[in-house]
Scaffold this motif. Structure first.
Motif, PDB file in Angstrom:
ATOM      1  N   VAL A  90       0.851  -1.184   0.000  1.00  0.00           N
ATOM      2  CA  VAL A  90       0.000   0.000   0.000  1.00  0.00           C
ATOM      3  C   VAL A  90       0.892   1.243   0.000  1.00  0.00           C
ATOM      4  O   VAL A  90       1.843   1.335   0.784  1.00  0.00           O
ATOM      5  N   HIS A  91       0.580   2.179  -0.882  1.00  0.00           N
ATOM      6  CA  HIS A  91       1.290   3.449  -0.957  1.00  0.00           C
ATOM      7  C   HIS A  91       0.249   4.557  -0.887  1.00  0.00           C
ATOM      8  O   HIS A  91      -0.407   4.859  -1.891  1.00  0.00           O
ATOM      9  N   GLY A  92       0.073   5.117   0.308  1.00  0.00           N
ATOM     10  CA  GLY A  92      -0.985   6.105   0.490  1.00  0.00           C
ATOM     11  C   GLY A  92      -2.336   5.448   0.294  1.00  0.00           C
ATOM     12  O   GLY A  92      -2.692   4.516   1.013  1.00  0.00           O
ATOM     13  N   CYS A  93      -3.083   5.904  -0.694  1.00  0.00           N
ATOM     14  CA  CYS A  93      -4.391   5.326  -1.005  1.00  0.00           C
ATOM     15  C   CYS A  93      -4.360   4.492  -2.275  1.00  0.00           C
ATOM     16  O   CYS A  93      -5.390   4.279  -2.916  1.00  0.00           O
ATOM     17  N   GLN A  94      -3.176   4.020  -2.644  1.00  0.00           N
ATOM     18  CA  GLN A  94      -3.037   3.096  -3.760  1.00  0.00           C
ATOM     19  C   GLN A  94      -2.635   1.723  -3.251  1.00  0.00           C
ATOM     20  O   GLN A  94      -1.729   1.597  -2.417  1.00  0.00           O
ATOM     21  N   VAL A  95      -3.327   0.713  -3.750  1.00  0.00           N
ATOM     22  CA  VAL A  95      -3.096  -0.672  -3.349  1.00  0.00           C
ATOM     23  C   VAL A  95      -2.558  -1.430  -4.559  1.00  0.00           C
ATOM     24  O   VAL A  95      -3.167  -1.388  -5.643  1.00  0.00           O
ATOM     25  N   ILE A  96      -1.418  -2.099  -4.407  1.00  0.00           N
ATOM     26  CA  ILE A  96      -0.776  -2.790  -5.519  1.00  0.00           C
ATOM     27  C   ILE A  96      -1.080  -4.277  -5.419  1.00  0.00           C
ATOM     28  O   ILE A  96      -0.797  -4.920  -4.399  1.00  0.00           O
ATOM     29  N   VAL A  97      -1.659  -4.821  -6.486  1.00  0.00           N
ATOM     30  CA  VAL A  97      -1.985  -6.257  -6.555  1.00  0.00           C
ATOM     31  C   VAL A  97      -1.360  -6.792  -7.834  1.00  0.00           C
ATOM     32  O   VAL A  97      -1.972  -6.787  -8.907  1.00  0.00           O
ATOM     33  N   GLY A  98      -0.103  -7.222  -7.758  1.00  0.00           N
ATOM     34  CA  GLY A  98       0.581  -7.685  -8.961  1.00  0.00           C
ATOM     35  C   GLY A  98       0.644  -6.585  -9.996  1.00  0.00           C
ATOM     36  O   GLY A  98       1.141  -5.484  -9.729  1.00  0.00           O
ATOM     37  N   TRP A  99       0.127  -6.858 -11.191  1.00  0.00           N
ATOM     38  CA  TRP A  99       0.145  -5.838 -12.249  1.00  0.00           C
ATOM     39  C   TRP A  99      -1.044  -4.874 -12.175  1.00  0.00           C
ATOM     40  O   TRP A  99      -1.193  -4.015 -13.031  1.00  0.00           O
ATOM     41  N   SER A 100      -1.881  -5.014 -11.160  1.00  0.00           N
ATOM     42  CA  SER A 100      -3.070  -4.170 -11.008  1.00  0.00           C
ATOM     43  C   SER A 100      -2.875  -3.167  -9.870  1.00  0.00           C
ATOM     44  O   SER A 100      -2.237  -3.474  -8.863  1.00  0.00           O
ATOM     45  N   THR A 101      -3.441  -1.978 -10.036  1.00  0.00           N
ATOM     46  CA  THR A 101      -3.410  -0.952  -8.997  1.00  0.00           C
ATOM     47  C   THR A 101      -4.830  -0.508  -8.679  1.00  0.00           C
ATOM     48  O   THR A 101      -5.596  -0.160  -9.585  1.00  0.00           O
ATOM     49  N   LEU A 102      -5.181  -0.534  -7.390  1.00  0.00           N
ATOM     50  CA  LEU A 102      -6.464  -0.005  -6.919  1.00  0.00           C
ATOM     51  C   LEU A 102      -6.203   1.376  -6.329  1.00  0.00           C
ATOM     52  O   LEU A 102      -5.356   1.524  -5.434  1.00  0.00           O
ATOM     53  N   THR A 103      -6.913   2.380  -6.824  1.00  0.00           N
ATOM     54  CA  THR A 103      -6.828   3.723  -6.272  1.00  0.00           C
ATOM     55  C   THR A 103      -8.105   3.991  -5.494  1.00  0.00           C
ATOM     56  O   THR A 103      -9.202   4.007  -6.071  1.00  0.00           O
TER      57      THR A 103
END
Length: 223
Positions: A28-41
């Motif tokens: 997690v970077h701030g309000c971004q969540v990293i899932v492999g090649w996908s990013t949830l903002t």
């Protein structure tokens, strides 16, 4: 098809980010969540309805038993009305799944797909083994019409035979789950689908394009 980015409205971005980091062990970077090649903002919902958003995450199929044990120790699993909490599909799906409830009533799923590469990992499962965001649910008023629109703009074919109320478009790496807005989500069959404010960015073989549903409040963008 790969889902590269998802804009997800939530009640409290910082709190939901902590859930993804603590429970599912995603970076997690701030309000971004990293899932492999996908990013949830994660963005503030700003009055949009919450609950009923469906997301699935791929795990290596040969690690599914370990993934299920790992998840069961971290959160409760959803059950179908007949009490099942594990679901295997044959035919064109070739998959196995478990479902669980996230913050804001998110309907989350871990899914193993037999056609994807196996993992060389052994031992206890870890969240770093989750490879990507693999499904996003999109409610619509007219499933066949939306299916035609997404096929025309992005070249997406159904993974399994579509019906008037359900059409999974894409492949094992990424699916847009187009569902009738009055169809309750599996497995609990309680929540109606919601996608207000979702913005999905996918790799599209036909180049840049966009399909949006103003009534349901979502959009899909190809890059």
């Amino acid at each position: 098809m790969r889902i590269r980015k998802l804009v997800l409205p939530v009640s409290d971005p910082a709190s939901v980010a902590r859930y993804f980091g603590d429970v599912l062990q995603f970076p997690v970077h701030g309000c971004q969540v990293i899932v492999g090649w996908s990013t949830l903002t994660l963005v503030p919902a700003d009055g949009r309805p919450l609950g009923g958003v469906h997301l699935a995450f791929n795990v290596p199929d040969n690690r599914f038993a370990e993934a299920m044990s790992w998840l069961r120790a971290r959160t409760a699993l959803q059950r179908s009305p007949d009490g099942k909490d594990y679901f295997a599909l044959e035919s064109s799906w070739q998959s196995q799944s478990v479902y669980f409830t996230g913050p804001d009533g998110l309907i989350l799923e871990l899914i193993g797909r037999r056609r994807l590469p196996a993992s060389s990992r052994v031992g206890a499962f870890d969240g770093s083994e989750i490879t990507c965001l693999s499904e996003v649910g999109l409610p619509v008023a007219d499933v066949p019409a939306t299916q035609r629109g997404l096929a025309g703009r992005f070249g997406l074919a159904p993974l399994s035979e579509p019906s008037p109320v359900f059409a999974p478009l894409g492949d094992d790496e990424g699916l847009l789950i187009v569902v009738d807005a009055t169809r309750h989500w599996f497995p609990e069959q309680v929540d109606l689908p919601n996608a207000q404010g979702l913005v999905v960015e996918i790799e599209a073989p036909h180049g840049p394009a966009e399909v949006a549903d103003a009534g349901q409040g979502w959009s899909v963008r190809g890059v």
